[in-house]
Design an enzyme around this catalytic site. Structure first.
Site, PDB file in Angstrom:
ATOM      1  N   ASP A   1      14.740  -0.530   0.662  1.00 33.13           N
ATOM      2  CA  ASP A   1      15.521  -0.733   1.894  1.00 33.13           C
ATOM      3  C   ASP A   1      16.493  -1.901   1.661  1.00 33.13           C
ATOM      4  O   ASP A   1      17.576  -1.697   1.112  1.00 33.13           O
ATOM      5  CB  ASP A   1      14.538  -0.998   3.035  1.00 33.13           C
ATOM      6  CG  ASP A   1      15.210  -1.196   4.379  1.00 33.13           C
ATOM      7  OD1 ASP A   1      16.386  -0.808   4.520  1.00 33.13           O
ATOM      8  OD2 ASP A   1      14.575  -1.732   5.309  1.00 33.13           O
TER       9      ASP A   1
ATOM     10  N   ASP B   1       3.843   3.485   6.178  1.00 35.20           N
ATOM     11  CA  ASP B   1       3.246   3.240   7.494  1.00 35.20           C
ATOM     12  C   ASP B   1       4.215   2.655   8.511  1.00 35.20           C
ATOM     13  O   ASP B   1       5.295   2.161   8.171  1.00 35.20           O
ATOM     14  CB  ASP B   1       2.108   2.230   7.351  1.00 35.20           C
ATOM     15  CG  ASP B   1       2.633   0.804   7.094  1.00 35.20           C
ATOM     16  OD1 ASP B   1       3.527   0.645   6.238  1.00 35.20           O
ATOM     17  OD2 ASP B   1       2.180  -0.136   7.775  1.00 35.20           O
TER      18      ASP B   1
ATOM     19  N   ARG C   1      -0.005   6.653   7.396  1.00 35.27           N
ATOM     20  CA  ARG C   1       0.029   6.727   5.933  1.00 35.27           C
ATOM     21  C   ARG C   1      -0.527   8.041   5.403  1.00 35.27           C
ATOM     22  O   ARG C   1      -0.148   8.495   4.342  1.00 35.27           O
ATOM     23  CB  ARG C   1      -0.814   5.606   5.307  1.00 35.27           C
ATOM     24  CG  ARG C   1      -0.250   4.223   5.469  1.00 35.27           C
ATOM     25  CD  ARG C   1      -0.995   3.288   4.522  1.00 35.27           C
ATOM     26  NE  ARG C   1      -0.849   1.889   4.890  1.00 35.27           N
ATOM     27  CZ  ARG C   1       0.182   1.124   4.538  1.00 35.27           C
ATOM     28  NH1 ARG C   1       1.162   1.617   3.829  1.00 35.27           N
ATOM     29  NH2 ARG C   1       0.226  -0.147   4.901  1.00 35.27           N
TER      30      ARG C   1
ATOM     31  N   LYS D   1       0.827  -1.194   0.000  1.00 35.65           N
ATOM     32  CA  LYS D   1       0.000   0.000   0.000  1.00 35.65           C
ATOM     33  C   LYS D   1       0.868   1.253   0.000  1.00 35.65           C
ATOM     34  O   LYS D   1       0.399   2.340  -0.257  1.00 35.65           O
ATOM     35  CB  LYS D   1      -0.899   0.028   1.257  1.00 35.65           C
ATOM     36  CG  LYS D   1      -1.791  -1.170   1.410  1.00 35.65           C
ATOM     37  CD  LYS D   1      -2.539  -1.072   2.752  1.00 35.65           C
ATOM     38  CE  LYS D   1      -3.137  -2.396   3.116  1.00 35.65           C
ATOM     39  NZ  LYS D   1      -3.588  -2.414   4.526  1.00 35.65           N
TER      40      LYS D   1
HETATM   41  P1  IMP Z   1      12.785  -3.939   1.077  1.00 34.45           P
HETATM   42  O1  IMP Z   1      12.167  -5.160   0.461  1.00 34.45           O
HETATM   43  O2  IMP Z   1      13.545  -4.253   2.331  1.00 34.45           O
HETATM   44  O3  IMP Z   1      13.606  -3.106   0.111  1.00 34.45           O
HETATM   45  O4  IMP Z   1      11.641  -3.056   1.630  1.00 34.45           O
HETATM   46  C1  IMP Z   1      10.713  -2.474   0.863  1.00 34.45           C
HETATM   47  C2  IMP Z   1       9.454  -2.234   1.671  1.00 34.45           C
HETATM   48  O5  IMP Z   1       9.685  -2.252   3.083  1.00 34.45           O
HETATM   49  C3  IMP Z   1       8.938  -0.854   1.361  1.00 34.45           C
HETATM   50  O6  IMP Z   1       8.089  -0.889   0.260  1.00 34.45           O
HETATM   51  C4  IMP Z   1       8.227  -0.500   2.636  1.00 34.45           C
HETATM   52  O7  IMP Z   1       6.908  -0.977   2.598  1.00 34.45           O
HETATM   53  C5  IMP Z   1       8.984  -1.220   3.718  1.00 34.45           C
HETATM   54  N1  IMP Z   1       9.946  -0.303   4.388  1.00 34.45           N
HETATM   55  C6  IMP Z   1      11.284  -0.245   4.244  1.00 34.45           C
HETATM   56  N2  IMP Z   1      11.811   0.735   4.996  1.00 34.45           N
HETATM   57  C7  IMP Z   1      10.767   1.316   5.630  1.00 34.45           C
HETATM   58  C8  IMP Z   1      10.646   2.412   6.555  1.00 34.45           C
HETATM   59  O8  IMP Z   1      11.623   3.094   6.945  1.00 34.45           O
HETATM   60  N3  IMP Z   1       9.380   2.711   6.968  1.00 34.45           N
HETATM   61  C9  IMP Z   1       8.282   2.011   6.567  1.00 34.45           C
HETATM   62  N4  IMP Z   1       8.344   0.998   5.712  1.00 34.45           N
HETATM   63  C10 IMP Z   1       9.580   0.638   5.248  1.00 34.45           C
END
Ligand code: IMP
Length: 177
Positions: free
Chosen positions: A102, A158, A164, A42
């Site tokens: 991330d 969120d 959000r 979302k």
């Molecule tokens: P990744 O798969 O670790 O790259 O993370 C991607 C997803 O993790 C993003 O689309 C977010 O939904 C969530 N995410 C990563 N970092 C944050 C943060 O600092 N706050 C909130 N959600 C996060």
């Protein structure tokens, strides 16, 4: 500022300006291509709809809902599809729209999946980049802002489904976990 935030990183105005800038670049790059823009739910819902309003080319819109987090503030590394595309990916130039990169797990998984399904091209646009969090090799093609290694919320993003609707992006105060 919301009392559960430590500080604001990007104001509503700064985000608006950045979205316009990104939309212009992407529109130029996709002139004449009729891309399929895929918002990752979302978190990128707000960014996706604001972005396409500023794009000057014809495009198709779809969404996917994936989850890698549960309700924790650390990525689980496991990506699950909660809602799939309603548009076939085969032969399409796809623009994946993400809120934040991330670890990179989500985008690596999605990019691979869409190519497996026969997409012609897959590019990634992410509003935020958290480079210190990266665990797998993947980069977006377009980024809005770089953020520090902290948990951010707002503008669609969120913590446990909260915050959000804030029109700005800030650092969550972990005292309110
Ligand atoms: P990744 O798969 O670790 O790259 O993370 C991607 C997803 O993790 C993003 O689309 C977010 O939904 C969530 N995410 C990563 N970092 C944050 C943060 O600092 N706050 C909130 N959600 C996060």
């Amino acid at each position: 500022m919301h009392p559960h935030l430590k500080e604001i990183l990007f104001s509503r105005e700064q985000i608006e300006e950045k979205v316009k800038e990104l939309a212009k670049v992407v529109s130029n790059d996709y002139e004449g291509k009729y891309p399929l823009v895929v918002g990752i739910l979302k978190g990128s819902a707000m960014f996706t709809t604001d972005l396409i309003k500023e794009m000057s080319i014809d495009l198709e819109l779809d969404f996917m809902d994936v989850s890698s987090y549960g309700n924790a503030t650390e990525s689980s590394g496991e990506v699950r599809i909660l809602m799939d595309l309603s548009t076939p990916a085969v032969g399409r130039d796809i623009i994946l729209v993400e809120d934040i990169v991330d670890t990179g797990n989500t985008l690596k998984f999605l990019k691979g999946l869409l190519y497996e399904r026969g997409a012609k091209s897959v590019t990634i646009i992410s509003l935020l980049d958290k480079p210190d969090g990266r665990k797998v090799e993947i980069e977006a093609d377009y980024y809005g802002f770089i953020v520090p290694d902290a948990f951010v919320v707002g503008y669609g993003i969120d913590y446990a489904e909260k915050y959000r609707s804030l029109p700005y992006i800030g650092i969550f105060n972990q005292e309110f976990l």
